[in-house]
Design an enzyme around this catalytic site. Structure first.
Site, PDB file in Angstrom:
ATOM      1  N   PRO A 141      56.333  40.101  51.865  1.00  0.00           N
ATOM      2  CA  PRO A 141      57.753  40.423  52.046  1.00  0.00           C
ATOM      3  C   PRO A 141      58.381  41.047  50.792  1.00  0.00           C
ATOM      4  CG  PRO A 141      57.268  38.267  52.978  1.00  0.00           C
ATOM      5  CD  PRO A 141      56.013  38.736  52.306  1.00  0.00           C
ATOM      6  N   CYS A 246      39.215  49.113  49.046  1.00  0.00           N
ATOM      7  CA  CYS A 246      39.254  49.128  50.525  1.00  0.00           C
ATOM      8  C   CYS A 246      40.206  50.213  50.997  1.00  0.00           C
ATOM      9  CB  CYS A 246      39.758  47.794  51.078  1.00  0.00           C
ATOM     10  SG  CYS A 246      38.876  46.357  50.481  1.00  0.00           S
ATOM     11  N   LEU A 247      41.352  50.324  50.295  1.00  0.00           N
ATOM     12  CA  LEU A 247      42.363  51.298  50.713  1.00  0.00           C
ATOM     13  C   LEU A 247      41.847  52.730  50.567  1.00  0.00           C
ATOM     14  CD1 LEU A 247      45.625  49.653  49.338  1.00  0.00           C
ATOM     15  CD2 LEU A 247      44.806  49.671  51.676  1.00  0.00           C
ATOM     16  N   ALA A 250      40.019  53.375  53.727  1.00  0.00           N
ATOM     17  CA  ALA A 250      40.906  53.502  54.889  1.00  0.00           C
ATOM     18  C   ALA A 250      41.724  54.784  54.816  1.00  0.00           C
ATOM     19  CB  ALA A 250      41.825  52.289  54.977  1.00  0.00           C
ATOM     20  N   GLY A 348      63.304  69.604  76.502  1.00  0.00           N
ATOM     21  CA  GLY A 348      63.623  68.249  76.958  1.00  0.00           C
ATOM     22  C   GLY A 348      62.389  67.461  77.359  1.00  0.00           C
ATOM     23  N   GLU A 371      49.356  52.185  53.947  1.00  0.00           N
ATOM     24  CA  GLU A 371      48.227  52.584  53.087  1.00  0.00           C
ATOM     25  C   GLU A 371      48.703  53.458  51.930  1.00  0.00           C
ATOM     26  OE1 GLU A 371      44.933  51.924  53.761  1.00  0.00           O
ATOM     27  OE2 GLU A 371      45.094  51.101  55.789  1.00  0.00           O
ATOM     28  N   THR A 373      52.696  54.768  50.473  1.00  0.00           N
ATOM     29  CA  THR A 373      53.708  55.657  51.062  1.00  0.00           C
ATOM     30  C   THR A 373      53.490  57.091  50.570  1.00  0.00           C
ATOM     31  OG1 THR A 373      55.280  55.451  49.248  1.00  0.00           O
ATOM     32  CG2 THR A 373      55.398  53.749  50.974  1.00  0.00           C
ATOM     33  N   HIS A 374      54.176  57.992  51.231  1.00  0.00           N
ATOM     34  CA  HIS A 374      54.130  59.412  50.859  1.00  0.00           C
ATOM     35  C   HIS A 374      54.497  59.587  49.378  1.00  0.00           C
ATOM     36  CE1 HIS A 374      53.872  63.501  52.211  1.00  0.00           C
ATOM     37  NE2 HIS A 374      55.083  63.807  51.797  1.00  0.00           N
ATOM     38  N   PHE A 391      55.102  55.204  37.826  1.00  0.00           N
ATOM     39  CA  PHE A 391      55.451  54.180  38.818  1.00  0.00           C
ATOM     40  C   PHE A 391      56.609  53.311  38.345  1.00  0.00           C
ATOM     41  CE2 PHE A 391      51.043  55.286  39.520  1.00  0.00           C
ATOM     42  CZ  PHE A 391      51.041  55.561  40.876  1.00  0.00           C
TER      43      PHE A 391
HETATM   44  C1  FAD Z   1      52.952  49.472  61.247  1.00  0.00           C
HETATM   45  C2  FAD Z   1      52.499  49.027  59.889  1.00  0.00           C
HETATM   46  C3  FAD Z   1      51.249  48.444  59.738  1.00  0.00           C
HETATM   47  C4  FAD Z   1      50.835  47.987  58.483  1.00  0.00           C
HETATM   48  N1  FAD Z   1      49.614  47.371  58.347  1.00  0.00           N
HETATM   49  C5  FAD Z   1      49.298  46.758  57.164  1.00  0.00           C
HETATM   50  C6  FAD Z   1      48.108  45.963  57.047  1.00  0.00           C
HETATM   51  O1  FAD Z   1      47.301  45.868  57.989  1.00  0.00           O
HETATM   52  N2  FAD Z   1      47.891  45.290  55.871  1.00  0.00           N
HETATM   53  C7  FAD Z   1      48.742  45.383  54.815  1.00  0.00           C
HETATM   54  O2  FAD Z   1      48.483  44.728  53.807  1.00  0.00           O
HETATM   55  N3  FAD Z   1      49.870  46.144  54.891  1.00  0.00           N
HETATM   56  C8  FAD Z   1      50.161  46.824  56.030  1.00  0.00           C
HETATM   57  N4  FAD Z   1      51.319  47.583  56.130  1.00  0.00           N
HETATM   58  C9  FAD Z   1      52.247  47.606  55.001  1.00  0.00           C
HETATM   59  C10 FAD Z   1      52.355  48.957  54.304  1.00  0.00           C
HETATM   60  O3  FAD Z   1      51.192  49.226  53.569  1.00  0.00           O
HETATM   61  C11 FAD Z   1      53.642  48.914  53.457  1.00  0.00           C
HETATM   62  O4  FAD Z   1      54.720  49.009  54.370  1.00  0.00           O
HETATM   63  C12 FAD Z   1      53.679  50.043  52.437  1.00  0.00           C
HETATM   64  O5  FAD Z   1      52.736  49.837  51.428  1.00  0.00           O
HETATM   65  C13 FAD Z   1      55.070  50.166  51.798  1.00  0.00           C
HETATM   66  O6  FAD Z   1      55.554  48.941  51.382  1.00  0.00           O
HETATM   67  P1  FAD Z   1      57.056  48.498  51.774  1.00  0.00           P
HETATM   68  O7  FAD Z   1      57.196  48.679  53.249  1.00  0.00           O
HETATM   69  O8  FAD Z   1      57.281  47.149  51.213  1.00  0.00           O
HETATM   70  O9  FAD Z   1      57.970  49.570  51.090  1.00  0.00           O
HETATM   71  P2  FAD Z   1      58.487  49.548  49.555  1.00  0.00           P
HETATM   72  O10 FAD Z   1      57.325  49.391  48.634  1.00  0.00           O
HETATM   73  O11 FAD Z   1      59.626  48.618  49.444  1.00  0.00           O
HETATM   74  O12 FAD Z   1      59.010  51.046  49.415  1.00  0.00           O
HETATM   75  C14 FAD Z   1      60.289  51.466  49.911  1.00  0.00           C
HETATM   76  C15 FAD Z   1      60.501  52.909  49.472  1.00  0.00           C
HETATM   77  O13 FAD Z   1      60.536  52.960  48.039  1.00  0.00           O
HETATM   78  C16 FAD Z   1      59.603  53.928  47.580  1.00  0.00           C
HETATM   79  N5  FAD Z   1      59.059  53.488  46.291  1.00  0.00           N
HETATM   80  C17 FAD Z   1      58.426  52.321  45.986  1.00  0.00           C
HETATM   81  N6  FAD Z   1      58.047  52.300  44.708  1.00  0.00           N
HETATM   82  C18 FAD Z   1      58.444  53.481  44.163  1.00  0.00           C
HETATM   83  C19 FAD Z   1      58.334  54.071  42.868  1.00  0.00           C
HETATM   84  N7  FAD Z   1      57.715  53.451  41.856  1.00  0.00           N
HETATM   85  N8  FAD Z   1      58.859  55.295  42.662  1.00  0.00           N
HETATM   86  C20 FAD Z   1      59.460  55.954  43.678  1.00  0.00           C
HETATM   87  N9  FAD Z   1      59.600  55.454  44.929  1.00  0.00           N
HETATM   88  C21 FAD Z   1      59.090  54.252  45.168  1.00  0.00           C
HETATM   89  C22 FAD Z   1      58.543  54.007  48.654  1.00  0.00           C
HETATM   90  O14 FAD Z   1      57.854  55.236  48.630  1.00  0.00           O
HETATM   91  C23 FAD Z   1      59.388  53.837  49.904  1.00  0.00           C
HETATM   92  O15 FAD Z   1      59.916  55.077  50.292  1.00  0.00           O
HETATM   93  C24 FAD Z   1      51.702  48.121  57.372  1.00  0.00           C
HETATM   94  C25 FAD Z   1      52.945  48.753  57.532  1.00  0.00           C
HETATM   95  C26 FAD Z   1      53.340  49.210  58.770  1.00  0.00           C
HETATM   96  C27 FAD Z   1      54.693  49.850  58.918  1.00  0.00           C
END
Ligand code: FAD
Length: 392
Positions: A141, A246-247, A250, A348, A371, A373-374, A391
Site C-alpha cells: 500500500p 524477475c521483473l 516479465a 461509435g 511492472e 510505470t512509464h 529517482f
Molecule cells: C492491475 C494491476 C496488477 C498488478 N499486479 C501486480 C503484481 O502481480 N505484483 C506486484 O507486486 N505488483 C503488481 N501491481 C502493482 C504495480 O507494479 C504498481 O502499481 C506500480 O509499480 C506503481 O506503483 P503505485 O501504483 O504504488 O504508484 P506510485 O509508485 O505511487 O506512483 C504514482 C505516480 O508517481 C510516479 N512516480 C513515482 N516515483 C517517481 C519518481 N521518482 N519520479 C517521478 N515520478 C514518480 C509514477 O510514475 C506514477 O505516475 C499491479 C498493478 C496493477 C494496476
C-alpha cells in the site's frame, strides 16, 4: 463479440527471421487464442472474472514457464518463443497474458533461479501444468515504485519464520495456490519466501471496481503472523536485485505482449475502415484515416524490430535491465496510442464490446503502470545514459 477474423500484420517480413520452432510455437498460441479466448473473453471482462477454464489451455501452449527446462515441466524454449507466446496471448487479452506472465516470470523464474533443488521439484512441474497457480507479492500500500521501502517483514523463530505485512495490487492473488512474497528479515535484507494457501493467517481478498484488466483477478496478500517453514525461503539471491531480476523477465514478455494488443487494434481498424462507407466511399479511402492506419503499422513494425533484437540479446544473456525498460516503455506506449486511434476509426462502434479495441485500451492503462510505470522506465533509461539516477 464478433467472430475473430484477426490476420497478423508482418510489414517487414519478420517471419523470415524466426526459426521453424518460433513459427510453430507462435501459430499454436495464435490458433488457441482464436479458438478458446476470443469467443469468451469479452463476456468475462464484462463480468470482471478470470476465465479459469482456460488455465489448462495456457499450460498446453507452453505459456507457463516457456523457457524453464523440460525436466522441471517447462517448455524448454528460447526467449523469442517466450515473447511470441506473450504476443499472441495479449492479442487476445492483456489480463490473460498477465496471468501467464506472473506464473512464468514472477513465480516459476524465481523458484527456478533462486530456489533449492527440492523447491524446483516440488513446485515447478505443478505450476507448468497449471495444477497450481502462483502470484508475486512485491507492491505494498505505501510502496509501489519504491519497493525498497517495503514494510512486510519476517522473524526467525528457530524452527520457522513468522511473516507479517500486506501486499496490494497482486495479479492472480484471489485464486493463487502459492505466492512468492518479498519481505525483509530482522536486518532489513529483502528475501523471497514461498507462502502456500492454507497457511494460517494468510488471506487474499479480491480488489473490485477495476475498469482495466477486468478478466484478470487482482487482490491483496495479507500476512497476519503466518508461520512459514524454513524450507520455503528462496536461498540463492537476496536484496532488491532478486525481485528486480524477475521483473526483467516479465517486462521482456510485456514488450512482446503489447505488440499483440496493438496488432489486434490495427487489424480491427483496417478491416472496419475498408468496410465502412461514409460520403459514398470507404472511410479507408480518406486521407485522415489512412494517416492513422499508416502510422499504426509503422509503429507496430518498429516495435516488432525492437522486440526481436531484444530477444536475440536475451537469448545470448546480454539484454540489460535498461534495454528491457526501453522496450517495455516504448511498446506499451505504442500499443496504447494505437488503441486510442483505432477506437476513433470505428466511430461509435469503437466503444462497444462488439469489438476488442476498447477492452485493449482499458487493459493497457494497467500495463503502462505495472511492472514499473512509464515514468520509472524513462528514469531507468535516463540513469543508464547519464550515470545520474534521478529517482530521488
Ligand atoms: C492491475 C494491476 C496488477 C498488478 N499486479 C501486480 C503484481 O502481480 N505484483 C506486484 O507486486 N505488483 C503488481 N501491481 C502493482 C504495480 O507494479 C504498481 O502499481 C506500480 O509499480 C506503481 O506503483 P503505485 O501504483 O504504488 O504508484 P506510485 O509508485 O505511487 O506512483 C504514482 C505516480 O508517481 C510516479 N512516480 C513515482 N516515483 C517517481 C519518481 N521518482 N519520479 C517521478 N515520478 C514518480 C509514477 O510514475 C506514477 O505516475 C499491479 C498493478 C496493477 C494496476
Amino acid at each position: 463479440m464478433r467472430p475473430d477474423l484477426f490476420e497478423a500484420p508482418d510489414y517487414y517480413n519478420l517471419d523470415d527471421l524466426f526459426s521453424q520452432e518460433h513459427l510453430l510455437v507462435r501459430d499454436a498460441a495464435r490458433q488457441w487464442v482464436k479458438r478458446d479466448v476470443s469467443p469468451i473473453i469479452e463476456e468475462y471482462a464484462q463480468k470482471a472474472e478470470f476465465p479459469k477454464q482456460i488455465i489448462s489451455g495456457l499450460a498446453e501452449i507452453g505459456a507457463f514457464g516457456p523457457y524453464i527446462p523440460e525436466e522441471y515441466g517447462g517448455a524448454g524454449l528460447d526467449q523469442i518463443s517466450y515473447g511470441l507466446i506473450m504476443q499472441e496471448i495479449e492479442r487476445g487479452d492483456s489480463g490473460v497474458r498477465s496471468t501467464a506472465s506472473v506464473q512464468s516470470s514472477l513465480v516459476m523464474y524465481p523458484i527456478y533461479t533462486y530456489g533449492t533443488e527440492a523447491q524446483r521439484k516440488k513446485y515447478l512441474p505443478k505450476l507448468a501444468a497449471g495444477e497450481w497457480m502462483g502470484s508475486f507479492g512485491l507492491t505494498e500500500p505505501n510502496h509501489g515504485s519504491n519497493p525498497s521501502g517495503m514494510e512486510t517483514k519476517f522473524k526467525d523463530m528457530g524452527d520457522h519464520y513468522l511473516l507479517n505485512g500486506a501486499k496490494l495490487w497482486i495479479s492472480n492473488s484471489p485464486f493463487c495456490d502459492i505466492a512468492v512474497v518479498w519481505a525483509k528479515n530482522e536486518e532489513g535484507r529483502i528475501h523471497g519466501l514461498i507462502v502456500e494457501r492454507g497457511m494460517e493467517g494468510f488471506t487474499t481478498p479480491e480488489t473490485h471496481n477495476k475498469w482495466s484488466l477486468r478478466a484478470s483477478a487482482t487482490g491483496e496478500l495479507i500476512f497476519d503472523n503466518v508461520k512459514v517453514p524454513k524450507e520455503n525461503l528462496l536461498p540463492n539471491k537476496t536484496g532488491l536485485g532478486a525481485p528486480l531480476g524477475c521483473l526483467d523477465s516479465a517486462r521482456f514478455g510485456i514488450a512482446w505482449g503489447a505488440i499483440g494488443a496493438a496488432m489486434d487494434c490495427y487489424d480491427t481498424a483496417l478491416r472496419y475502415a475498408k468496410e465502412r462507407i461514409q460520403f459514398g466511399k470507404p472511410i479507408a479511402a480518406t486521407q485522415l484515416q489512412q494517416k492513422k492506419l499508416a502510422e499504426m503499422i509503422t509503429e507496430i513494425t518498429k516495435a516488432q524490430l525492437l522486440a526481436f533484437r531484444l530477444g536475440q540479446l536475451k537469448n545470448e544473456g546480454r539484454a540489460t535491465t535498461a534495454q528491457i525498460s526501453m522496450a517495455k516503455r516504448n511498446n506499451v506506449e505504442m500499443a496504447i496510442k494505437i488503441a486510442r486511434e483505432a477506437r476513433q476509426v470505428l466511430g461509435g462502434m469503437g466503444i462497444t464490446g462488439e469489438y476488442s479495441i476498447m477492452r485493449h485500451m482499458m487493459n493497457l492503462e494497467s500495463v503502462i503502470t505495472y511492472e514499473g510505470t512509464h515514468d520509472i522506465h524513462l528514469l531507468i533509461t535516463g540513469a543508464d545514459i547519464t550515470g545520474m539516477p534521478a529517482f530521488k
